[in-house]
Scaffold this active site. Structure first.
Site, short mmCIF file in Angstrom:
data_model
loop_
_atom_site.label_atom_id
_atom_site.label_comp_id
_atom_site.label_asym_id
_atom_site.label_seq_id
_atom_site.Cartn_x
_atom_site.Cartn_y
_atom_site.Cartn_z
N THR A 27 64.02 22.84 23.65
CA THR A 27 63.60 21.75 24.53
C THR A 27 62.91 20.65 23.74
OG1 THR A 27 63.23 23.45 26.22
CG2 THR A 27 62.43 21.24 26.70
N GLY A 43 64.59 29.32 19.90
CA GLY A 43 63.65 29.60 20.96
C GLY A 43 63.86 28.61 22.10
N CYS A 44 63.59 29.01 23.33
CA CYS A 44 63.83 28.11 24.47
C CYS A 44 62.90 26.90 24.41
CB CYS A 44 63.69 28.85 25.78
SG CYS A 44 62.15 29.77 25.99
N ASN A 45 61.64 27.11 24.05
CA ASN A 45 60.71 25.99 23.90
C ASN A 45 61.13 25.11 22.72
OD1 ASN A 45 58.78 26.88 25.94
ND2 ASN A 45 58.23 28.48 24.50
#
EC number: 1.2.1.38
Length: 342
Positions: free
Chosen positions: A153, A148-150
């Protein structure tokens, strides 16, 4: 050597981003583009910014001759992705951009995504696709699950610190600001311009965001015990970018030195000088991650800030980085473009 690839779900944002990136790749050719509801259309009609490229006409998945495909990017929604991947040839290399194969525990998947997993054999086979931390496993994988992009990060901010034992594992607050493109291209009332612009709001409050499943899985595996972060995402009225502000209990200088050692040889991770803060402006449209560390005014506490582009490093760029490894190519091929600025 030229590698032929297919992109399933080519009419979404991550599909379009894959096409943009691959168009600069020296040894990958796009052989097939699938989009069920737009089959028969040209990509120029779906995404006019790709008009200059010579691309295949969009088709249905069952029209693709997978015997001619070396690797398949699957940019379909979760649940749909697992159903499609389960039917693909068993020897086909696949990079999945959905959430379907990120979580190793079927019960965890059902908890966070609300449905039993329908491709358990492939789920157990999949390698988690955070390249910088699973590089060796990805090289030999058949199926790689994009993060997932979150989740990506937050892991750039915390994985090295948890592994090195330089922070208190029970005192982690992760505050994240996310671009609207992370919600996909489907029409949604709350994402209309008049509903979204000139505003800013938190969502999935209280630990309900699905990417927490990835945090729980990965951080707990590193620590050897359960680790639960306090995570709240916020929706920004911008097209691209994620900025994560992480509050931790630990010595700021030790944290900085841990990052310097962990990311010293990483081509896409930039550790800023101590005290400098990253900006999403400086990673836009790129596969780069910027990390900053600052000492808090409260002794023994530090602030870690991470910026990346959610569509590139958070999804499609990461997918191409993984594909490079799976195909035996230079990991950075097609990905060293400078960020867009301003």
């Amino acid at each position: 050597m030229t590698h032929n690839v297919a992109i399933l779900g080519a009419s979404g944002y991550t599909g379009a981003e894959l096409i943009r990136l691959i168009s600069q790749h020296p040894s990958i050719t796009i052989k097939a583009l699938a989009a069920e509801r737009k089959a028969g259309m040209e990509m120029a009609d779906v995404f006019p910014h790709l008009r200059h490229l010579s691309l295949p006409t969009l088709c249905k998945i069952d029209e693709i001759d997978f015997a001619q495909i070396d690797l398949c990017f699957c940019a379909l929604p979760h649940k749909t992705s697992q159903e499609v991947i389960a039917k693909l040839p068993g020897d086909l290399k696949i990079v999945d951009l959905s959430a379907d194969f990120r979580l190793r525990d079927p019960e965890a998947y059902e908890k966070w995504y609300g449905n039993p997993h329908a491709a358990l054999e492939q789920q157990q086979e999949a390698v988690y696709g955070l390249t910088e931390f699973y590089r060796d496993e990805i090289k030999g994988a058949r199926l790689v699950a994009g993060t997932g992009c979150n989740a990506a990060t937050g892991q750039f901010a915390l994985r090295p610190l948890i592994a090195a034992g330089v922070i208190d594992l029970d005192e982690i607050i992760l505050d994240m600001k996310c671009a609207v493109s992370g919600a996909g291209r489907a029409l949604k009332e709350n994402l209309l311009h008049a509903e979204l612009s000139e505003g800013y709001n938190a969502y999935a409050i209280g630990g309900t965001h699905r990417h927490i499943g990835e945090f729980d899985q990965e951080f707990s595996a590193i620590a050897g015990r359960p680790v639960k972060v306090q995570f709240t995402p916020h929706l920004l009225p911008v097209n691209r970018g994620i900025l994560a502000t992480t509050y931790v209990k630990g010595d700021a200088q030790a944290i900085y030195e841990t990052f310097a050692k962990a990311y010293a040889d990483e081509p896409f991770v930039e550790l800023l000088p101590f005290g400098e803060a990253p900006s999403t402006h400086h990673v836009r449209g790129s596969n780069f991650v910027h990390i900053g560390v600052t000492a808090d005014r409260i002794a023994g506490r530090a602030i870690v800030i991470v910026a990346l582009d959610n569509l590139t490093k958070g999804s499609s760029g990461q997918a191409l980085q993984n594909a490079n490894l799976m195909l035996g190519e230079d990991e950075t091929a097609g990905l060293m473009m400078a960020p867009l600025f301003p």
